[in-house]
Every structure is written in structure tokens, then in C-alpha cells.
Design a protein around this motif. Sequence first.
Motif, PDB file in Angstrom:
ATOM      1  N   LEU A  81      -7.893  -1.449   2.644  1.00 13.27           N
ATOM      2  CA  LEU A  81      -8.171  -0.315   1.762  1.00 13.27           C
ATOM      3  C   LEU A  81      -9.468   0.415   2.081  1.00 13.27           C
ATOM      4  CD1 LEU A  81      -7.043  -1.802  -1.678  1.00 13.27           C
ATOM      5  CD2 LEU A  81      -5.835  -0.120  -0.285  1.00 13.27           C
TER       6      LEU A  81
ATOM      7  N   LYS B 212     -10.478   1.691  -5.114  1.00 14.70           N
ATOM      8  CA  LYS B 212     -10.151   1.766  -6.541  1.00 14.70           C
ATOM      9  C   LYS B 212      -8.754   1.206  -6.825  1.00 14.70           C
ATOM     10  CE  LYS B 212      -8.702   6.646  -6.432  1.00 14.70           C
ATOM     11  NZ  LYS B 212      -7.423   6.396  -5.908  1.00 14.70           N
ATOM     12  N   ASP B 213      -7.927   1.121  -5.803  1.00 13.83           N
ATOM     13  CA  ASP B 213      -6.568   0.610  -5.955  1.00 13.83           C
ATOM     14  C   ASP B 213      -6.446  -0.878  -5.630  1.00 13.83           C
ATOM     15  OD1 ASP B 213      -5.474   3.148  -6.632  1.00 13.83           O
ATOM     16  OD2 ASP B 213      -5.533   3.710  -4.516  1.00 13.83           O
TER      17      ASP B 213
ATOM     18  N   LYS C 192       0.837  -1.203   0.000  1.00 16.43           N
ATOM     19  CA  LYS C 192       0.000   0.000   0.000  1.00 16.43           C
ATOM     20  C   LYS C 192       0.869   1.248   0.000  1.00 16.43           C
ATOM     21  CE  LYS C 192      -3.251   1.111   2.981  1.00 16.43           C
ATOM     22  NZ  LYS C 192      -4.155   1.083   4.121  1.00 16.43           N
TER      23      LYS C 192
ATOM     24  N   ARG D 222      -4.607  -3.110  -8.235  1.00 20.35           N
ATOM     25  CA  ARG D 222      -3.160  -2.888  -8.279  1.00 20.35           C
ATOM     26  C   ARG D 222      -2.472  -3.540  -7.090  1.00 20.35           C
ATOM     27  NH1 ARG D 222      -2.818   3.093  -8.011  1.00 20.35           N
ATOM     28  NH2 ARG D 222      -0.686   2.655  -7.341  1.00 20.35           N
TER      29      ARG D 222
ATOM     30  N   ALA E 267      -1.471   3.469  -2.512  1.00 20.42           N
ATOM     31  CA  ALA E 267      -2.877   3.068  -2.605  1.00 20.42           C
ATOM     32  C   ALA E 267      -3.666   3.692  -1.463  1.00 20.42           C
ATOM     33  CB  ALA E 267      -2.989   1.548  -2.537  1.00 20.42           C
TER      34      ALA E 267
ATOM     35  N   LEU F 177       2.831   1.657  -3.398  1.00 21.87           N
ATOM     36  CA  LEU F 177       2.001   2.063  -4.529  1.00 21.87           C
ATOM     37  C   LEU F 177       1.247   3.360  -4.276  1.00 21.87           C
ATOM     38  CD1 LEU F 177       0.421  -1.374  -5.579  1.00 21.87           C
ATOM     39  CD2 LEU F 177       2.398  -0.223  -6.579  1.00 21.87           C
TER      40      LEU F 177
END
Length: 150
Positions: A149, A119-120, A110, A123, A115, A113
Motif C-alpha cells: 500500500l 488509509k486503506d 487491493k 480494510r 485500496a 476493494l
Amino acid sequence: MIRDDIKAAQIAAMKAGDKPTRGAISLIQSAIKNRDIEARTGGAPADDDALVVEVLQKMVKQRRESIEMYTQGGRQELADAEAAEVAVIERFLPAQMSEDETRAAIETIKADLGAAGMKDMGRVMAELKARHAASLDMSKASGLVKAALS
């Protein structure tokens, strides 16, 4: 390599006269050979052990589903046979990450990236699979990623 370990275990089972283990290992080798044939049409696998681990994890999942169905159907002898196969297959799988280790890996990804929200998730899951596919049950990891998330 895991393939070498499987071959050595088959030889040891044959020498010991252990028919259930030998049978389970033959099933493993057959599944790996089928996966190799499928892989021929695509590109060559980047990591052979990753391919073998993927096959073994799929086999364990299938057998756990069968155990559940046999138990519900009152066929304990068949459930026991499947459980014995799971035990043999799991000997060749690398140690699985604990839930705490999985959470730590998710937090690291996390941060790497950047994130921030749901929405992430795709990925994060893709990166988690790329880094830890061999030592992680992705179905359990998806719930942990979703929780991290949200």
C-alpha cells in the motif's frame, strides 16, 4: 475436522506409548476447551476449524517465544522440549501460504476493494483475515500489506 484429527492422534499416541506427543496433544485439547468456554459467552463460532486453527497458531507463537528465551538463557533442554511441542502442534495446522501467494492474495484484495494508500490498510487486513486467516500468519502479512500500500 481438525478436532477429529487431534482426537485420533491422541489415541494413536496413547497406543504407541509416545508420552511427549500425548502430552503435547493434551495441551492442545486443553487450550481448545478453554477457547470453547470463552466462546460460550459470545456468539457461536461460524467455523469450528477456524477457531481451532486460531488456538493452534497462538500456541505455536507462544512456544516460539519460549524457545527464544530459553536459548538466550542457556536452557537448551527446555528449548528442545518446546520445539518438540511445536512440531506436534504444526501437524494439525493447514499448510501456510508462501510469501508469493500472500502477495498475490493482497494484490487481489487491493483490486477488489480499490485500496490505494495506507488509509486503506485496516480494510485490506480485515478482508485478508476473513479470506485467508487459517492459512496465513497475520503478523507477517501486515508487513506485506504495508509494503503493497505504500
